[in-house]
Motif scaffolding. Structure first.
Motif, PDB file in Angstrom:
ATOM      1  N   CYS A 107     -23.194  -7.965  -6.863  1.00 35.57           N
ATOM      2  CA  CYS A 107     -23.989  -7.745  -8.076  1.00 35.57           C
ATOM      3  C   CYS A 107     -23.871  -8.939  -9.026  1.00 35.57           C
ATOM      4  O   CYS A 107     -22.788  -9.484  -9.232  1.00 35.57           O
ATOM      5  N   SER A 167     -24.585  -8.891 -12.246  1.00 38.63           N
ATOM      6  CA  SER A 167     -24.331  -8.515 -13.634  1.00 38.63           C
ATOM      7  C   SER A 167     -22.954  -9.006 -14.067  1.00 38.63           C
ATOM      8  O   SER A 167     -22.005  -8.922 -13.296  1.00 38.63           O
ATOM      9  N   CYS A 176     -19.517  -7.181 -13.260  1.00 39.09           N
ATOM     10  CA  CYS A 176     -19.647  -6.259 -12.125  1.00 39.09           C
ATOM     11  C   CYS A 176     -19.398  -7.052 -10.842  1.00 39.09           C
ATOM     12  O   CYS A 176     -19.676  -8.246 -10.767  1.00 39.09           O
ATOM     13  N   CYS A 200     -26.448  -4.236  -8.354  1.00 41.23           N
ATOM     14  CA  CYS A 200     -26.040  -3.093  -7.544  1.00 41.23           C
ATOM     15  C   CYS A 200     -26.827  -1.858  -7.944  1.00 41.23           C
ATOM     16  O   CYS A 200     -27.109  -0.998  -7.129  1.00 41.23           O
ATOM     17  N   CYS A 256     -26.904  -1.944 -14.154  1.00 44.78           N
ATOM     18  CA  CYS A 256     -26.394  -3.319 -14.236  1.00 44.78           C
ATOM     19  C   CYS A 256     -27.518  -4.284 -14.606  1.00 44.78           C
ATOM     20  O   CYS A 256     -27.294  -5.229 -15.362  1.00 44.78           O
TER      21      CYS A 256
HETATM   22 ZN   LIG Z   1     -23.471  -4.077 -10.724  1.00 45.38          ZN
END
Ligand SMILES: [Zn+2]
Length: 178
Positions: A139, A141, A144, A158, A162
Motif C-alpha cells: 500500500c 498510503s 500503511c 490496500c 487508505c
Molecule cells: Zn493501506
C-alpha cells in the motif's frame, strides 16, 4: 478484545492476509488470544502453536517484502516455507477401486497445524511462482504497509480508506505549504 481492529482486507488471498498480520511494529499474531481472533475472523482454523504460525508468517512476510522491493530474499525463509509445505503434501494419490477403476484419492491427509501452516506455505509458493508475483504490491498510503495483489492496474492502496487518507494528507500538505 472486541475493539481490536484486525488488518484483514477481505479482498486478498488468505496467505496475503496472513502476511499482513505483521503491521509495522504491531504483530496481530503477537499473543495466542490475538492469533485465535485473527484466524477465526479470517475464516481459518486457529493454529495450536502460535509461535510456529508467527514464525512461518515472518518467513512469508520477508519473501513478500523481498518481492515488492526487488531485493534478494533471505535463504532461510525459502527453506522454512519449503519445509512447512512439505508437512502437508498436496500431491494427488492414485487409488484403485474394487471394480478395478482408478480414482484420484484425497490430496493431502495432514491435519491440525501441519495442514493449516502447510497450506499457507503452499499458497505462498503458488503465489510467488504464478502471475500474482509481479502483481504483489505494498500500500502506498503513508504509514500503511499492507500487501495486496494488484488486480486492477490503477490500484495503489490496500483499501479505499487508505486512498482517502492519502488524499487528505496531500490536501493538508498543500494547505500547509500555501
Ligand atoms: Zn493501506
Amino acid at each position: 478484545m472486541d475493539d481490536v481492529e484486525l488488518p484483514i482486507l477481505g479482498t486478498e488471498p488468505l496467505v496475503v492476509e496472513f502476511a499482513n498480520t505483521l503491521y509495522g511494529d504491531e504483530d496481530f499474531l503477537g499473543t495466542t488470544e490475538l492469533a485465535v481472533l485473527w484466524f477465526t475472523t479470517a475464516h481459518a482454523q486457529p493454529a495450536r502453536d502460535t509461535a510456529a504460525a508467527r514464525s512461518l508468517r515472518d518467513s512469508i512476510h520477508s519473501l513478500f517484502t523481498a518481492t515488492v522491493t526487488a531485493a534478494a530474499p533471505p535463504a532461510t525463509a525459502i527453506v522454512h516455507v519449503n519445509a512447512a509445505a512439505a508437512q502437508a503434501p498436496t500431491s494427488p494419490q492414485l487409488v484403485r477401486q474394487p471394480t478395478g477403476a482408478f480414482v484420484a484419492g484425497p490430496r493431502g491427509t495432514a491435519t491440525g497445524d501441519a495442514a493449516l501452516l502447510g497450506g499457507l506455505a503452499t499458497a505462498c509458493i503458488e503465489l510467488l511462482t504464478d502471475d500474482r508475483a509481479r502483481l504483489l504490491r505494498r500500500c502506498e498510503s503513508p504509514g500503511c504497509c499492507l500487501f495486496f495483489v494488484q488486480r486492477h492496474p490503477r490500484r495503489r492502496y490496500c483499501h479505499e480508506s487508505c486512498a482517502h487518507r492519502d488524499r487528505q494528507a496531500r490536501y493538508y500538505r498543500r494547505r500547509a505549504a500555501s
